[in-house]
Design a protein around this motif. Structure first.
Motif, short mmCIF file in Angstrom:
data_model
loop_
_atom_site.label_atom_id
_atom_site.label_comp_id
_atom_site.label_asym_id
_atom_site.label_seq_id
_atom_site.Cartn_x
_atom_site.Cartn_y
_atom_site.Cartn_z
N SER A 87 0.85 -1.19 0.00
CA SER A 87 0.00 0.00 0.00
C SER A 87 0.88 1.24 0.00
O SER A 87 1.86 1.31 0.73
CB SER A 87 -0.90 0.00 1.24
OG SER A 87 -1.66 1.19 1.28
N GLY A 88 0.52 2.19 -0.83
CA GLY A 88 1.26 3.45 -0.84
C GLY A 88 0.87 4.34 0.34
O GLY A 88 1.50 5.34 0.61
N ILE A 104 -3.03 -0.10 15.37
CA ILE A 104 -2.83 -1.08 14.29
C ILE A 104 -1.93 -0.42 13.25
O ILE A 104 -2.26 0.62 12.69
CB ILE A 104 -4.19 -1.47 13.66
CG1 ILE A 104 -5.11 -2.04 14.73
CG2 ILE A 104 -3.97 -2.45 12.52
CD1 ILE A 104 -6.56 -2.09 14.32
N ILE A 105 -0.78 -1.04 13.01
CA ILE A 105 0.25 -0.47 12.13
C ILE A 105 0.20 -1.14 10.75
O ILE A 105 0.14 -2.37 10.66
CB ILE A 105 1.66 -0.69 12.73
CG1 ILE A 105 1.74 -0.17 14.16
CG2 ILE A 105 2.74 -0.09 11.84
CD1 ILE A 105 1.68 1.31 14.30
N LEU A 106 0.26 -0.33 9.71
CA LEU A 106 0.41 -0.81 8.34
C LEU A 106 1.78 -0.33 7.87
O LEU A 106 2.02 0.88 7.79
CB LEU A 106 -0.69 -0.25 7.44
CG LEU A 106 -0.57 -0.58 5.95
CD1 LEU A 106 -0.70 -2.09 5.72
CD2 LEU A 106 -1.61 0.17 5.15
N ASN A 107 2.70 -1.28 7.57
CA ASN A 107 4.06 -0.89 7.19
C ASN A 107 4.22 -0.80 5.66
O ASN A 107 3.27 -1.04 4.92
CB ASN A 107 5.11 -1.83 7.82
CG ASN A 107 5.06 -3.24 7.29
OD1 ASN A 107 4.57 -3.50 6.19
ND2 ASN A 107 5.57 -4.17 8.07
N THR A 108 5.42 -0.47 5.21
CA THR A 108 5.67 -0.25 3.78
C THR A 108 5.53 -1.52 2.94
O THR A 108 5.38 -1.43 1.73
CB THR A 108 7.09 0.33 3.56
OG1 THR A 108 8.04 -0.55 4.16
CG2 THR A 108 7.22 1.71 4.14
N TYR A 109 5.57 -2.69 3.57
CA TYR A 109 5.44 -3.95 2.84
C TYR A 109 3.98 -4.41 2.77
O TYR A 109 3.70 -5.48 2.23
CB TYR A 109 6.29 -5.03 3.50
CG TYR A 109 7.75 -4.65 3.58
CD1 TYR A 109 8.54 -4.60 2.44
CD2 TYR A 109 8.32 -4.33 4.80
CE1 TYR A 109 9.87 -4.22 2.51
CE2 TYR A 109 9.65 -3.95 4.89
CZ TYR A 109 10.41 -3.90 3.73
OH TYR A 109 11.74 -3.52 3.81
#
Length: 172
Positions: free
Chosen positions: A143-144, A161-166
């Motif tokens: 996700s960008g 809740i964390i969304l990282n660069t991958y």
């Protein structure tokens, strides 16, 4: 006089009668009330914690489902999750199919409305409004738009809740 002596005395302690006195019953009731009153806040905190944990798990699973559907190219489309943070109504999130929430196929929407005691907020995401659109790329599942979704209970506590660069989703 003899007639009165022929009857045994009716003293409970002498006749072997066993039971509780009024004082013992009142003390037992008092102790029980104190225990119930002290347990109520603990039970309430457990309910808040359970509600936060359950909803956090559902949001994480929804985001992972969107990512996996995008990676698997289901219906040859991207998938995402849209977080609607509404100050006048219950917050909600929608699992959708499409290149963005605005361009989605609404027939695939799966909407989850949060309890009024729960609120969503975010940090780090690119925002066009107060809402957050997390879309995962078809085939890669990245996700960008990265950052953190914060689920807060109005009484006590929050979860991040964390969304990282991958494109990986995890609880902090």
């Amino acid at each position: 006089r003899n007639h009165l002596r022929s009857y045994p005395r009716c003293n409970p302690r002498e006749s072997g009668f066993k039971g509780f006195t009024l004082t013992e019953v009142l003390i037992t009731i008092g102790i029980t009330l104190v225990l119930v009153a002290s347990a109520a806040p603990i039970y309430s905190n457990l309910q808040v914690s359970a509600q936060l944990n359950e909803n956090t798990s559902q949001i994480i699973q929804t985001m992972r489902t969107a990512r996996e559907r995008s990676m698997a190219r289901i219906n040859n489309a991207s998938h995402g999750v849209y977080f609607e943070m509404n100050p006048l109504a219950n917050d909600k999130y929608i699992l959708y199919q499409g290149d963005s929430y605005a361009l989605r196929d609404t027939s695939y929407d799966r909407e989850e409305i949060l309890d009024p005691s729960l609120n969503l907020s975010s940090t780090g995401f690119t925002l066009t409004s107060t809402d957050v659109d997390v879309n995962f790329s078809k085939g890669l599942g990245v996700s960008g738009n990265i950052g953190a979704i914060i689920l807060t209970h109005e009484v006590n506590g929050d979860r991040e809740i964390i969304l990282n660069t991958y494109g990986e989703v995890e609880e902090n």
